[in-house]
Design a protein around this motif. Structure first.
Motif, PDB file in Angstrom:
ATOM      1  N   TYR A   1       0.828  -1.207   0.000  1.00  0.00           N
ATOM      2  CA  TYR A   1       0.000   0.000   0.000  1.00  0.00           C
ATOM      3  C   TYR A   1       0.866   1.262   0.000  1.00  0.00           C
ATOM      4  O   TYR A   1       0.518   2.279   0.592  1.00  0.00           O
ATOM      5  N   ASN A   2       2.020   1.152  -0.696  1.00  0.00           N
ATOM      6  CA  ASN A   2       2.889   2.311  -0.988  1.00  0.00           C
ATOM      7  C   ASN A   2       3.428   2.998   0.259  1.00  0.00           C
ATOM      8  O   ASN A   2       3.621   4.217   0.278  1.00  0.00           O
ATOM      9  N   GLY A   3       3.650   2.214   1.295  1.00  0.00           N
ATOM     10  CA  GLY A   3       4.213   2.772   2.515  1.00  0.00           C
ATOM     11  C   GLY A   3       5.664   2.368   2.701  1.00  0.00           C
ATOM     12  O   GLY A   3       6.294   1.779   1.820  1.00  0.00           O
ATOM     13  N   ALA A   4       6.201   2.691   3.855  1.00  0.00           N
ATOM     14  CA  ALA A   4       7.581   2.328   4.193  1.00  0.00           C
ATOM     15  C   ALA A   4       7.663   2.122   5.695  1.00  0.00           C
ATOM     16  O   ALA A   4       6.861   2.679   6.463  1.00  0.00           O
ATOM     17  N   ILE A   5       8.626   1.313   6.124  1.00  0.00           N
ATOM     18  CA  ILE A   5       8.798   1.033   7.546  1.00  0.00           C
ATOM     19  C   ILE A   5      10.279   1.065   7.896  1.00  0.00           C
ATOM     20  O   ILE A   5      11.126   0.649   7.100  1.00  0.00           O
ATOM     21  N   GLY A   6      10.578   1.587   9.065  1.00  0.00           N
ATOM     22  CA  GLY A   6      11.939   1.592   9.589  1.00  0.00           C
ATOM     23  C   GLY A   6      11.902   1.166  11.045  1.00  0.00           C
ATOM     24  O   GLY A   6      10.857   1.228  11.702  1.00  0.00           O
ATOM     25  N   VAL A   7      13.029   0.723  11.561  1.00  0.00           N
ATOM     26  CA  VAL A   7      13.065   0.242  12.938  1.00  0.00           C
ATOM     27  C   VAL A   7      14.325   0.735  13.631  1.00  0.00           C
ATOM     28  O   VAL A   7      15.392   0.817  13.029  1.00  0.00           O
ATOM     29  N   GLU A   8      14.170   1.092  14.899  1.00  0.00           N
ATOM     30  CA  GLU A   8      15.290   1.436  15.767  1.00  0.00           C
ATOM     31  C   GLU A   8      15.118   0.660  17.062  1.00  0.00           C
ATOM     32  O   GLU A   8      13.992   0.520  17.559  1.00  0.00           O
ATOM     33  N   SER A   9      16.218   0.161  17.596  1.00  0.00           N
ATOM     34  CA  SER A   9      16.102  -0.642  18.810  1.00  0.00           C
ATOM     35  C   SER A   9      17.359  -0.517  19.648  1.00  0.00           C
ATOM     36  O   SER A   9      18.463  -0.365  19.110  1.00  0.00           O
ATOM     37  N   GLU A  10      17.166  -0.569  20.950  1.00  0.00           N
ATOM     38  CA  GLU A  10      18.290  -0.554  21.883  1.00  0.00           C
ATOM     39  C   GLU A  10      18.055  -1.657  22.911  1.00  0.00           C
ATOM     40  O   GLU A  10      16.996  -1.694  23.559  1.00  0.00           O
ATOM     41  N   VAL A  11      19.026  -2.532  23.004  1.00  0.00           N
ATOM     42  CA  VAL A  11      18.893  -3.669  23.919  1.00  0.00           C
ATOM     43  C   VAL A  11      18.716  -3.165  25.346  1.00  0.00           C
ATOM     44  O   VAL A  11      19.456  -2.307  25.819  1.00  0.00           O
ATOM     45  N   GLY A  12      17.687  -3.698  26.016  1.00  0.00           N
ATOM     46  CA  GLY A  12      17.407  -3.307  27.390  1.00  0.00           C
ATOM     47  C   GLY A  12      16.535  -2.083  27.522  1.00  0.00           C
ATOM     48  O   GLY A  12      16.118  -1.727  28.625  1.00  0.00           O
ATOM     49  N   VAL A  13      16.241  -1.410  26.402  1.00  0.00           N
ATOM     50  CA  VAL A  13      15.423  -0.185  26.436  1.00  0.00           C
ATOM     51  C   VAL A  13      14.103  -0.388  25.702  1.00  0.00           C
ATOM     52  O   VAL A  13      13.033  -0.078  26.213  1.00  0.00           O
ATOM     53  N   GLY A  14      14.168  -0.926  24.483  1.00  0.00           N
ATOM     54  CA  GLY A  14      12.948  -1.154  23.733  1.00  0.00           C
ATOM     55  C   GLY A  14      13.150  -0.976  22.243  1.00  0.00           C
ATOM     56  O   GLY A  14      14.260  -0.731  21.768  1.00  0.00           O
TER      57      GLY A  14
END
Length: 509
Positions: free
Chosen positions: A486-499
């Motif tokens: 549906y012409n979108g985009a996704i990105g992810v950020e993560s820090e171990v122990g934080v979320g």
């Protein structure tokens, strides 16, 4: 006193392409006899085939007009005492300080050396010679004129060379600054001769040693390749301090090298996105065939089980077993639907949806699966209307939510917020249409986080860090596929122990 004996001399060492323009000599003196004698003495004088032209002045005012109108005078012979005792000294200041003419050769010719002693004038003023009129013989005049003209021409050549170097440096600067990278011109010892603005802002400027050839070919962007040869063209890539670089080393001249460094971090991310997209497409085609056949098999099994079920009561042991088998088979159908969603085709036409409503409905379903998780929603987007499939969008948030609940082990906070997207850089990176408006959804949890080396794989089909009993590895791949369908985009950020935080964007309808 000036002597007019033996004054017919010339320098005949002519060169090719002789410049026939005049060599200008200014004589500033209030004594008409001085003018006559010098004119006679130099009447046949030529310098390498180039004749001279004598310009006469009798006062400070004459001198000012002459030097303001002629900036190419080679030699000025100036008397000190004219209408004032320091007239000649004033003229020197006019030439050097007011007109800033540093090329003209200036000779002081005086009949009253006591008024302006030679040592005082030589040390206090920018002149090239000091002569007494009584000592200005024809031979002395010949030497004085010849050496002065030669000195003037040498200075002009030096100035031409300097201007040419300045012009070349400006061109080099223009070329370097036009490059969309860190660009440096280095010498054979790795020291920077010149650099462009991006490199200068990074602290890499003239005189800085960018490369150290004696220490394992190291540079501020990480180690050089083991096969690096400074006398040949080299190109290589590396990752240094979480940034990807592309390097190009080009010998441009003897002991001079052009070194350019491009930050390709975003390019690498985009390449990974393309690879993932192709991978999803290939797996989707395979999965659709498997899921279709799997559905047919399960449909037949459920049909026969329903026929068998009518022979037993619901409370009987046999009836309960049949119900469990039917339930498990329906779970298999749900799994096959997940596989089918990996394809880029949807059987449902997109409809106009309110993203806030989709999120609220998904949160209601998620709350039922975990009573200990706190859900927070914050709707800031001015327009939350998008085109999509209601079931797929709800399933997208449910998959994200179930993953978060598992990561928090049932206790923690999930926060979902919507915003109007204004970050153009993000749109460019995701290759989105800059003319459209977008809604940004941030889905955050307070779970244990994801290891950095796993972030690039979390959207891969069948990849999971959960045990076999808890995960199929299709949840996040379905999320990824739904968003891109549906012409979108996704990105992810993560820090171990934080979320972990997912950022999703969709075009606004």
């Amino acid at each position: 006193m000036l002597s007019s004996q033996n004054l017919n001399f010339r320098e005949s060492d002519c060169e090719e392409n002789i410049d026939k323009t005049y060599i200008k000599i200014a004589v500033i003196d209030d004594d008409d006899q001085v003018h006559s004698v010098i004119s006679l003495a130099l009447s046949n004088f030529e310098y390498k085939g180039q004749p001279i032209k004598i310009i006469k002045g009798y006062s400070e005012k004459d001198a000012e007009n002459i030097f303001r109108e002629n900036d190419d005078i080679h030699l000025a012979i100036i008397d000190i005492v004219m209408e004032h005792d320091d007239s000649g000294l004033k003229i020197i200041k006019l030439i050097r300080e007011t007109l800033k003419n540093k090329f003209i050769r200036i000779v002081i010719s005086t009949g009253q050396p006591g008024v302006a002693p030679e040592k005082k004038v030589i040390t206090g003023y920018d002149i090239n010679d000091y002569v007494s009129k009584t000592n200005l013989t024809s031979g002395r005049l010949f030497t004085l004129v010849t050496t002065s003209i030669r000195g003037y021409k040498d200075l002009i050549e030096v100035e031409k060379s300097r201007l040419e170097i300045d012009k070349r440096d400006r061109l080099n600067n223009k070329v370097l600054n036009a490059l969309p990278c860190y660009a440096m011109l280095l010498d054979s010892n790795g020291f920077i001769i010149n650099s462009n603005s991006p490199a200068t802002l990074k602290g890499v400027s003239k005189g800085f040693r960018c490369l150290d050839f004696e220490k394992c070919f190291s540079c501020m962007w990480g180690a050089l390749p083991s096969n690096f040869n400074p006398d040949k063209y080299n190109e290589w890539e590396n990752e240094f301090k979480s940034t990807n670089y592309s390097h190009y080393w080009t010998p441009v001249d003897e002991n001079k090298y052009l070194y350019t460094v491009f930050d390709i971090t975003e390019k690498k991310k985009y390449q990974k996105m393309l690879i993932e997209s192709k991978k999803m497409e290939s797996i989707g085609l395979l999965a659709s065939g498997i899921a279709h056949d799997f559905n047919n098999v399960l449909g037949g099994i459920i049909g026969f089980l329903n026929l068998l079920k009518v022979r037993f009561s619901e409370e009987s042991e046999e009836g309960e077993l049949i119900s469990n088998i039917i339930s498990a088979s329906k779970g298999g159908i749900d799994l096959s639907k997940s596989l089918l969603s990996l394809t880029k085709k949807s059987s449902n036409e997109p409809s106009l949806l309110n993203m806030d409503d989709i999120i609220n409905q998904s949160v209601k379903l998620l709350k039922a699966s975990s009573k200990s998780v706190v859900f927070k929603t914050n709707f800031n987007a001015k327009s939350a209307m998008v085109m999509g499939d209601k079931n797929l969008f709800e399933n997208m948030f449910i998959n994200l939510g179930l993953n978060s609940i598992d990561a928090m082990e049932g206790v923690g906070t999930i926060e979902i917020s919507t915003h109007d997207l204004s970050d153009i850089k993000y749109l460019k990176f995701a290759d989105m249409d800059l003319e459209k408006k977008y809604i940004k959804i941030i889905f955050k949890d307070t779970g244990k986080g994801i290891e950095k080396d796993l972030l690039d794989r979390i959207f891969d089909p069948l990849f999971t860090t959960k045990s076999e009993s808890k995960g199929s590895g299709l949840g996040l791949s379905n999320v990824y596929n739904t968003i891109h369908n549906y012409n979108g985009a996704i990105g992810v950020e993560s820090e171990v122990g934080v979320g972990t935080s997912f950022t999703i964007i969709f075009p606004v309808a």
